[in-house]
Design an enzyme around this catalytic site. Structure first.
Site, PDB file in Angstrom:
ATOM      1  N   TYR A 150       0.835  -1.204   0.000  1.00 15.05           N
ATOM      2  CA  TYR A 150       0.000   0.000   0.000  1.00 15.05           C
ATOM      3  C   TYR A 150       0.869   1.252   0.000  1.00 15.05           C
ATOM      4  O   TYR A 150       0.614   2.197  -0.737  1.00 15.05           O
ATOM      5  CB  TYR A 150      -0.938  -0.033   1.208  1.00 15.05           C
ATOM      6  CG  TYR A 150      -2.025   1.004   1.166  1.00 15.05           C
ATOM      7  CD1 TYR A 150      -3.182   0.773   0.426  1.00 15.05           C
ATOM      8  CD2 TYR A 150      -1.911   2.190   1.866  1.00 15.05           C
ATOM      9  CE1 TYR A 150      -4.199   1.716   0.385  1.00 15.05           C
ATOM     10  CE2 TYR A 150      -2.913   3.132   1.826  1.00 15.05           C
ATOM     11  CZ  TYR A 150      -4.057   2.896   1.083  1.00 15.05           C
ATOM     12  OH  TYR A 150      -5.048   3.835   1.045  1.00 15.05           O
ATOM     13  N   ALA A 184      -3.437  -4.756   4.675  1.00 12.98           N
ATOM     14  CA  ALA A 184      -3.019  -5.523   5.847  1.00 12.98           C
ATOM     15  C   ALA A 184      -4.078  -6.525   6.295  1.00 12.98           C
ATOM     16  O   ALA A 184      -3.747  -7.585   6.833  1.00 12.98           O
ATOM     17  CB  ALA A 184      -2.672  -4.577   6.993  1.00 12.98           C
ATOM     18  N   VAL A 227       0.467   0.447   8.313  1.00 10.57           N
ATOM     19  CA  VAL A 227      -0.797   1.133   8.543  1.00 10.57           C
ATOM     20  C   VAL A 227      -0.466   2.452   9.235  1.00 10.57           C
ATOM     21  O   VAL A 227       0.102   2.455  10.327  1.00 10.57           O
ATOM     22  CB  VAL A 227      -1.751   0.289   9.416  1.00 10.57           C
ATOM     23  CG1 VAL A 227      -3.105   0.968   9.548  1.00 10.57           C
ATOM     24  CG2 VAL A 227      -1.903  -1.120   8.853  1.00 10.57           C
ATOM     25  N   GLU A 281      -7.655   9.874   9.654  1.00  9.61           N
ATOM     26  CA  GLU A 281      -8.648  10.688  10.353  1.00  9.61           C
ATOM     27  C   GLU A 281      -9.843   9.888  10.856  1.00  9.61           C
ATOM     28  O   GLU A 281     -10.699  10.429  11.545  1.00  9.61           O
ATOM     29  CB  GLU A 281      -9.136  11.806   9.424  1.00  9.61           C
ATOM     30  CG  GLU A 281      -8.026  12.762   9.025  1.00  9.61           C
ATOM     31  CD  GLU A 281      -8.490  13.797   8.008  1.00  9.61           C
ATOM     32  OE1 GLU A 281      -9.668  13.761   7.608  1.00  9.61           O
ATOM     33  OE2 GLU A 281      -7.666  14.636   7.630  1.00  9.61           O
ATOM     34  N   THR A 282      -9.917   8.618  10.519  1.00  9.77           N
ATOM     35  CA  THR A 282     -11.077   7.812  10.918  1.00  9.77           C
ATOM     36  C   THR A 282     -10.655   6.654  11.805  1.00  9.77           C
ATOM     37  O   THR A 282      -9.462   6.393  11.992  1.00  9.77           O
ATOM     38  CB  THR A 282     -11.796   7.239   9.674  1.00  9.77           C
ATOM     39  OG1 THR A 282     -10.949   6.261   9.061  1.00  9.77           O
ATOM     40  CG2 THR A 282     -12.132   8.336   8.668  1.00  9.77           C
ATOM     41  N   HIS A 327     -10.851   3.634  11.077  1.00  7.33           N
ATOM     42  CA  HIS A 327     -10.423   2.493  10.254  1.00  7.33           C
ATOM     43  C   HIS A 327      -9.033   2.014  10.674  1.00  7.33           C
ATOM     44  O   HIS A 327      -8.740   0.819  10.617  1.00  7.33           O
ATOM     45  CB  HIS A 327     -10.437   2.889   8.770  1.00  7.33           C
ATOM     46  CG  HIS A 327     -10.142   1.759   7.842  1.00  7.33           C
ATOM     47  ND1 HIS A 327     -10.968   0.659   7.726  1.00  7.33           N
ATOM     48  CD2 HIS A 327      -9.103   1.545   6.992  1.00  7.33           C
ATOM     49  CE1 HIS A 327     -10.457  -0.172   6.844  1.00  7.33           C
ATOM     50  NE2 HIS A 327      -9.324   0.330   6.386  1.00  7.33           N
TER      51      HIS A 327
END
Length: 183
Positions: free
Chosen positions: A28, A59, A84, A88-89, A91
């Site tokens: 990613y 991931a 990772v 802002e969330t 997740h």
């Protein structure tokens, strides 16, 4: 300061038979992933092992790929790599917690997995951890997998002497008192 701390590193395990490791990576953040993979490859090769590499989109897919591989192939161990970065969330928490938990559950089932999925606050932290000349977390994850493989090989042939194992090759049948009849 974390950058000046010294950590003890175990000696690299030695193997009497070659070790085959699957590296599963999520590229990613490609540059971070490439450094993690470079560190893992170098550590595996330094231990005389071989490796194969598969890429997953994120991931969360890494544990599933390892589980599929375990059922369909013959790898001795696995290295999970990715990054990772907090956003802002919420997740971030889901991905970090669920990927780590899934890898841990696979490990508790007997798979030899080194977890090198970085969970960081920002890109700079990821770069420092992935740097092969720095913290080299990819190499550290490979070393963890190799140590687990060595432990599994050491103990795999041992038995605690419990269960339904015959005391000898001659198995007595019910009603046989003199041992003249064997299965």
């Amino acid at each position: 300061m974390a950058g000046t701390e010294q950590h003890y590193v175990l000696d690299r395990p030695a193997f009497d038979r070659p070790v085959k490791i699957l590296i599963v990576v999520s590229p990613y953040y490609k540059d971070i992933a490439d450094n993690l993979v470079a560190g893992a490859k170098a550590e595996i090769e330094a231990a005389g092992g071989t490796w194969d590499l598969v890429e997953m989109p994120g991931a969360l897919e890494i544990p599933t790929a390892i589980g599929i591989s375990d059922r369909a192939s013959n790898f001795d161990g696995y290295v999970a790599l990715g990054c990772v970065i907090r956003g802002e969330t919420s997740h971030y928490e889901t991905v970090c917690n669920d990927s780590s938990r899934a890898l841990q559950l696979l490990g508790l089932q007997g798979l030899c997995i080194g977890n090198g999925i970085l969970t960081v606050e920002n890109r700079k932290q990821a770069e420092v951890r992935a740097d092969t000349k720095g913290q080299n977390k990819g190499g550290g994850a490979a070393a963890a997998a190799l140590h687990l493989v060595a432990l599994a090989r050491k103990w795999r042939g041992q038995s605690k002497g419990i269960g339904f194992k015959p005391a000898s090759e001659n198995i007595l049948l019910a009603g046989d008192t003199d041992g003249s009849t064997t299965a």
